[in-house]
Design an enzyme around this catalytic site. Sequence first.
Site, PDB file in Angstrom:
ATOM      1  N   ARG A 201      -5.506  10.067  53.133  1.00  0.00           N
ATOM      2  CA  ARG A 201      -5.178  11.062  52.188  1.00  0.00           C
ATOM      3  C   ARG A 201      -5.834  10.788  50.948  1.00  0.00           C
ATOM      4  NH1 ARG A 201       0.740  11.574  52.147  1.00  0.00           N
ATOM      5  NH2 ARG A 201       0.401   9.111  52.098  1.00  0.00           N
TER       6      ARG A 201
ATOM      7  N   GLN B 120       2.137   6.238  22.330  1.00  0.00           N
ATOM      8  CA  GLN B 120       1.177   7.373  22.490  1.00  0.00           C
ATOM      9  C   GLN B 120       0.119   7.080  23.447  1.00  0.00           C
ATOM     10  OE1 GLN B 120      -0.758   7.902  18.543  1.00  0.00           O
ATOM     11  NE2 GLN B 120      -2.756   8.096  19.227  1.00  0.00           N
ATOM     12  N   ASP B 121      -0.494   8.059  24.297  1.00  0.00           N
ATOM     13  CA  ASP B 121      -1.399   7.586  25.015  1.00  0.00           C
ATOM     14  C   ASP B 121      -2.511   8.455  24.476  1.00  0.00           C
ATOM     15  OD1 ASP B 121       0.528   6.474  26.813  1.00  0.00           O
ATOM     16  OD2 ASP B 121       0.502   7.893  28.447  1.00  0.00           O
TER      17      ASP B 121
ATOM     18  N   ARG C 135     -17.898   1.894  21.790  1.00  0.00           N
ATOM     19  CA  ARG C 135     -16.801   2.431  20.991  1.00  0.00           C
ATOM     20  C   ARG C 135     -15.991   1.109  20.459  1.00  0.00           C
ATOM     21  NH1 ARG C 135     -15.540   8.043  21.859  1.00  0.00           N
ATOM     22  NH2 ARG C 135     -16.369   8.969  23.716  1.00  0.00           N
TER      23      ARG C 135
ATOM     24  N   HIS D  88     -12.304  -1.694  16.905  1.00  0.00           N
ATOM     25  CA  HIS D  88     -11.389  -0.841  16.223  1.00  0.00           C
ATOM     26  C   HIS D  88      -9.966  -1.652  16.080  1.00  0.00           C
ATOM     27  CE1 HIS D  88     -13.868   2.767  17.328  1.00  0.00           C
ATOM     28  NE2 HIS D  88     -14.335   2.243  16.398  1.00  0.00           N
TER      29      HIS D  88
ATOM     30  N   LYS E 284      -2.465  -1.930  22.596  1.00  0.00           N
ATOM     31  CA  LYS E 284      -2.913  -1.467  23.626  1.00  0.00           C
ATOM     32  C   LYS E 284      -3.244  -1.926  25.165  1.00  0.00           C
ATOM     33  CE  LYS E 284      -6.244   0.570  19.965  1.00  0.00           C
ATOM     34  NZ  LYS E 284      -7.770   0.541  19.524  1.00  0.00           N
TER      35      LYS E 284
ATOM     36  N   HIS F  36     -10.518  -4.162  19.048  1.00  0.00           N
ATOM     37  CA  HIS F  36     -10.700  -3.688  20.397  1.00  0.00           C
ATOM     38  C   HIS F  36     -11.849  -2.960  20.440  1.00  0.00           C
ATOM     39  CE1 HIS F  36     -10.426  -0.578  23.783  1.00  0.00           C
ATOM     40  NE2 HIS F  36     -10.397  -1.719  24.274  1.00  0.00           N
TER      41      HIS F  36
ATOM     42  N   TYR G 164      -5.526   4.684  27.410  1.00  0.00           N
ATOM     43  CA  TYR G 164      -4.897   3.546  26.801  1.00  0.00           C
ATOM     44  C   TYR G 164      -3.707   4.159  26.305  1.00  0.00           C
ATOM     45  CZ  TYR G 164      -7.849   4.756  22.721  1.00  0.00           C
ATOM     46  OH  TYR G 164      -8.430   5.331  21.799  1.00  0.00           O
TER      47      TYR G 164
ATOM     48  N   ASP H  55     -19.017   3.690  13.436  1.00  0.00           N
ATOM     49  CA  ASP H  55     -19.295   2.481  13.866  1.00  0.00           C
ATOM     50  C   ASP H  55     -20.609   1.805  13.611  1.00  0.00           C
ATOM     51  OD1 ASP H  55     -16.776   2.369  14.998  1.00  0.00           O
ATOM     52  OD2 ASP H  55     -17.524   2.918  17.166  1.00  0.00           O
TER      53      ASP H  55
END
Length: 186
Positions: free
Chosen positions: A23, A46-47, A59, A62, A72, A119, A132, A170
Amino acid sequence: MKVERLEIADVILVTPPRFADSRGFFSETYNQSRFKEAGIDVTFVQDNQSLSRQKGVVRGLHCQVAPRAQGKLVRCTKGAIWDVAVDARTGSPTYGQWVAAELSEENWSQIWIPPGFLHGFVTLTEDAEVQYKCTDLYDKASERAVRWNCPHLNIAWPIAEGEALLSDKDKLAPHFTEAKGWFDYR
């Protein structure tokens, strides 16, 4: 759950098991007590989730500084990324050093990046989805960034500079020398 400390011991690679059958599969991706046993004793508040449509999206790098510094727990649920953590804790024996790991829907690994680290990641596939968990809420005033290809860090990104797709923010990020004093190692 497989737990592996990377070259910077505070950064931890975690791979939860997947139980598959005809499945599909089931996986417990986070369990507070198991993560505590692995040395990740934090509360997530926080997600976040991102989708990068193209291969080569960068990305980062940061972070958030005090009073809203964030740890994170990062995972890639679709596609693949090359994820980087840079120690920005002034006084740390690994200050300015980086570690990286590939995170993908195939290997199912997650990386714990504690507060005090920069990160960032680059997408290795199209349509890469990253999720994250964060230990503090987003705060624009606490947000900081460092140039992804800063020569002071010498990160061996698996992408040529000319192939990197960056946000305007960035592109304008300062060099790592500007990060001195953002975090203290204690």
